[in-house]
Design a protein around this motif. Structure first.
Motif, mmCIF file in Angstrom:
data_model
loop_
_atom_site.group_PDB
_atom_site.id
_atom_site.type_symbol
_atom_site.label_atom_id
_atom_site.label_comp_id
_atom_site.label_asym_id
_atom_site.label_seq_id
_atom_site.Cartn_x
_atom_site.Cartn_y
_atom_site.Cartn_z
ATOM 1 N N TYR A 206 33.717 27.727 24.931
ATOM 2 C CA TYR A 206 33.152 27.610 26.280
ATOM 3 C C TYR A 206 34.216 27.300 27.339
ATOM 4 C CZ TYR A 206 28.561 27.516 24.061
ATOM 5 O OH TYR A 206 27.442 27.847 23.330
ATOM 6 N N GLY A 207 33.906 27.757 28.562
ATOM 7 C CA GLY A 207 34.736 27.442 29.726
ATOM 8 C C GLY A 207 33.867 26.813 30.793
ATOM 9 N N SER A 208 34.458 25.968 31.633
ATOM 10 C CA SER A 208 33.673 25.255 32.640
ATOM 11 C C SER A 208 33.312 26.105 33.844
ATOM 12 C CB SER A 208 34.431 24.006 33.115
ATOM 13 O OG SER A 208 35.633 24.371 33.756
ATOM 14 N N ASN A 209 33.973 27.252 33.987
ATOM 15 C CA ASN A 209 33.603 28.211 35.033
ATOM 16 C C ASN A 209 34.090 29.591 34.615
ATOM 17 O OD1 ASN A 209 36.380 28.583 36.012
ATOM 18 N ND2 ASN A 209 36.153 26.548 36.916
ATOM 19 N N VAL A 210 33.747 30.588 35.395
ATOM 20 C CA VAL A 210 34.039 31.965 34.994
ATOM 21 C C VAL A 210 35.540 32.243 34.920
ATOM 22 C CG1 VAL A 210 33.981 32.970 37.311
ATOM 23 C CG2 VAL A 210 33.317 34.368 35.341
ATOM 24 N N LYS A 211 36.329 31.539 35.711
ATOM 25 C CA LYS A 211 37.774 31.754 35.677
ATOM 26 C C LYS A 211 38.367 31.293 34.348
ATOM 27 C CE LYS A 211 38.198 33.646 39.671
ATOM 28 N NZ LYS A 211 38.438 35.118 39.731
ATOM 29 N N GLU A 212 37.843 30.205 33.801
ATOM 30 C CA GLU A 212 38.329 29.744 32.500
ATOM 31 C C GLU A 212 37.986 30.744 31.402
ATOM 32 O OE1 GLU A 212 37.287 25.793 31.421
ATOM 33 O OE2 GLU A 212 38.166 24.879 33.220
ATOM 34 N N VAL A 213 36.788 31.303 31.474
ATOM 35 C CA VAL A 213 36.386 32.314 30.478
ATOM 36 C C VAL A 213 37.280 33.538 30.603
ATOM 37 C CG1 VAL A 213 34.508 33.759 29.645
ATOM 38 C CG2 VAL A 213 34.008 31.481 30.542
ATOM 39 N N THR A 214 37.536 33.958 31.841
ATOM 40 C CA THR A 214 38.384 35.121 32.086
ATOM 41 C C THR A 214 39.790 34.903 31.532
ATOM 42 O OG1 THR A 214 37.141 35.624 34.109
ATOM 43 C CG2 THR A 214 39.306 36.642 33.883
ATOM 44 N N THR A 215 40.319 33.712 31.715
ATOM 45 C CA THR A 215 41.661 33.394 31.215
ATOM 46 C C THR A 215 41.708 33.458 29.689
ATOM 47 O OG1 THR A 215 42.160 31.988 33.119
ATOM 48 C CG2 THR A 215 43.445 31.613 31.122
ATOM 49 N N GLN A 216 40.677 32.973 29.025
ATOM 50 C CA GLN A 216 40.634 33.024 27.561
ATOM 51 C C GLN A 216 40.687 34.465 27.056
ATOM 52 O OE1 GLN A 216 37.749 30.422 25.521
ATOM 53 N NE2 GLN A 216 37.450 29.354 27.458
ATOM 54 N N VAL A 217 40.019 35.346 27.766
ATOM 55 C CA VAL A 217 40.042 36.762 27.361
ATOM 56 C C VAL A 217 41.399 37.377 27.687
ATOM 57 C CG1 VAL A 217 38.953 39.018 27.631
ATOM 58 C CG2 VAL A 217 37.551 36.937 27.714
ATOM 59 N N SER A 218 41.905 37.098 28.872
ATOM 60 C CA SER A 218 43.203 37.648 29.282
ATOM 61 C C SER A 218 44.313 37.257 28.319
ATOM 62 C CB SER A 218 43.565 37.164 30.689
ATOM 63 O OG SER A 218 42.651 37.639 31.648
ATOM 64 N N GLU A 219 44.242 36.028 27.815
ATOM 65 C CA GLU A 219 45.280 35.537 26.902
ATOM 66 C C GLU A 219 44.970 35.848 25.442
ATOM 67 O OE1 GLU A 219 45.552 31.402 27.818
ATOM 68 O OE2 GLU A 219 46.615 31.732 29.719
ATOM 69 N N ALA A 220 43.891 36.615 25.207
ATOM 70 C CA ALA A 220 43.471 37.004 23.857
ATOM 71 C C ALA A 220 43.174 35.786 22.980
ATOM 72 C CB ALA A 220 44.521 37.901 23.198
ATOM 73 N N ALA A 221 42.769 34.683 23.626
ATOM 74 C CA ALA A 221 42.346 33.505 22.865
ATOM 75 C C ALA A 221 40.953 33.716 22.290
ATOM 76 C CB ALA A 221 42.366 32.277 23.761
ATOM 77 N N ALA A 222 40.247 34.705 22.818
ATOM 78 C CA ALA A 222 38.927 35.092 22.315
ATOM 79 C C ALA A 222 38.903 36.609 22.161
ATOM 80 C CB ALA A 222 37.834 34.635 23.271
ATOM 81 N N ASP A 223 38.028 37.089 21.276
ATOM 82 C CA ASP A 223 37.935 38.536 21.041
ATOM 83 C C ASP A 223 37.228 39.254 22.184
ATOM 84 O OD1 ASP A 223 39.017 38.085 18.464
ATOM 85 O OD2 ASP A 223 37.014 37.590 17.716
ATOM 86 N N ALA A 224 36.407 38.525 22.913
ATOM 87 C CA ALA A 224 35.663 39.093 24.039
ATOM 88 C C ALA A 224 35.119 37.946 24.872
ATOM 89 C CB ALA A 224 34.518 39.977 23.536
ATOM 90 N N GLY A 225 34.678 38.266 26.070
ATOM 91 C CA GLY A 225 34.089 37.249 26.934
ATOM 92 C C GLY A 225 33.048 37.877 27.845
ATOM 93 N N ILE A 226 32.027 37.105 28.162
ATOM 94 C CA ILE A 226 31.005 37.575 29.101
ATOM 95 C C ILE A 226 31.313 36.955 30.459
ATOM 96 C CG2 ILE A 226 28.552 37.633 29.647
ATOM 97 C CD1 ILE A 226 27.930 37.471 26.696
#
Length: 292
Positions: A206-226
């Protein structure tokens, strides 16, 4: 005796000329004084119109790039107005407003957070009976889309929302359930019938806002993000699927001037500017659409 009379006559004549000159000078000076006063009044009015104003705008994190661009544009429109932005999740911003933060304009990424501050909203949503929205200023400003984004190269070959329920996925990035993007995500996964199984398998981060989720995807820390389509665009992420109305509700961004604002007229003018064609071009360039 004659000499004294002549001198007295000359002195009387000189005095009369002197008095006449003074009267003439005063007559000339009075209009000039009136003109000066008028000029000073005009200058004072112009100064008042240009008095510096600072507007505190609380906006959903997904608007960071567009509003930062508009901030520069607005300097030409209203050079006396300084825009100060506070970007975060709509839930966090709503809480800050409720706790007394100085805010003039609020733009939420969902109706829920605005409704929680609006006395005219459904009391089942505005459970605390809060009254922060300035009457007559609330508008539906923008529409966004919820998308499934993947890291560069799409290592897990995830092609759509349905793939999130397969062995292709090891980790999915979502927003917390108290932020709009997280609420939309939960709605999608619930409608797909896979939310509980993903949580049980420990496949969600989980991320506290959409920018945190986006960063996780950009850095390939997650396989995908919504995330939102606009954030995927700004981060240059690959979008593999977009949620339709069968998966989640329409994503509308409401905006309003707050009744606690000390600069309500300036705030109204800025909100009106955001609705112009000029600003809509900025919003549309990253994937927003004008809300209908």
């Amino acid at each position: 005796m004659m000499r004294k009379k002549v001198i007295a006559g000359l002195l009387a004549g000189a005095l009369a000329v002197s008095m006449l000159g003074c009267g003439s000078k005063q007559a000339e000076e009075i209009p000039a004084a009136e003109e000066t006063t008028g000029a000073e009044d005009t200058a004072a009015e112009e100064t008042a119109e240009a008095d510096p104003v600072t507007l505190n705008v609380f906006a959903a994190a997904s608007m960071t790039e567009t509003l930062t661009e508009i901030q520069e544009m607005y300097k030409e429109v209203a050079p006396n107005v300084t825009l100060v932005f506070n970007f975060d999740s709509s839930g966090t911003l709503k809480t800050q407003i409720q706790e007394g933060a100085d805010c003039d304009v609020f733009i939420s990424a969902a109706q829920k957070q605005m409704n929680q501050l609006d006395k005219d909203a459904d009391p089942e949503v505005n459970t605390d009976g809060l009254d922060y929205v300035l009457e007559g200023t609330r508008v539906n400003l923008l529409e966004n889309k919820v998308v499934l984004a993947v890291p560069d190269g799409n290592p897990k070959d995830i092609q759509n929302f349905e793939d999130l329920g397969t062995n292709k996925l090891s980790l999915l990035a979502l927003g917390n359930e108290d932020v709009p993007v997280g609420q939309y995500s939960n709605e999608i996964l619930t409608n797909l019938g896979i939310l509980d199984s993903l949580e049980a398998a420990g496949k969600i981060t989980y991320g506290s806002n959409v920018k945190e989720v986006t960063t996780q995807v950009s850095e390939a820390a997650a396989d995908a993000g919504i995330i939102y389509a606009t954030d995927a665009f700004s981060a240059k992420l690959t979008v593999v699927d977009q949620a339709g109305s069968d998966l989640c509700k329409q994503v509308i961004y409401p905006a309003a001037v707050l009744n606690v604002s000390k600069n309500q007229e300036a705030a109204k003018e800025f909100l009106a500017y955001l609705q112009t064609d000029t600003c809509m071009k900025v919003f549309e360039a990253v994937g927003f659409a004008a809300a209908e």
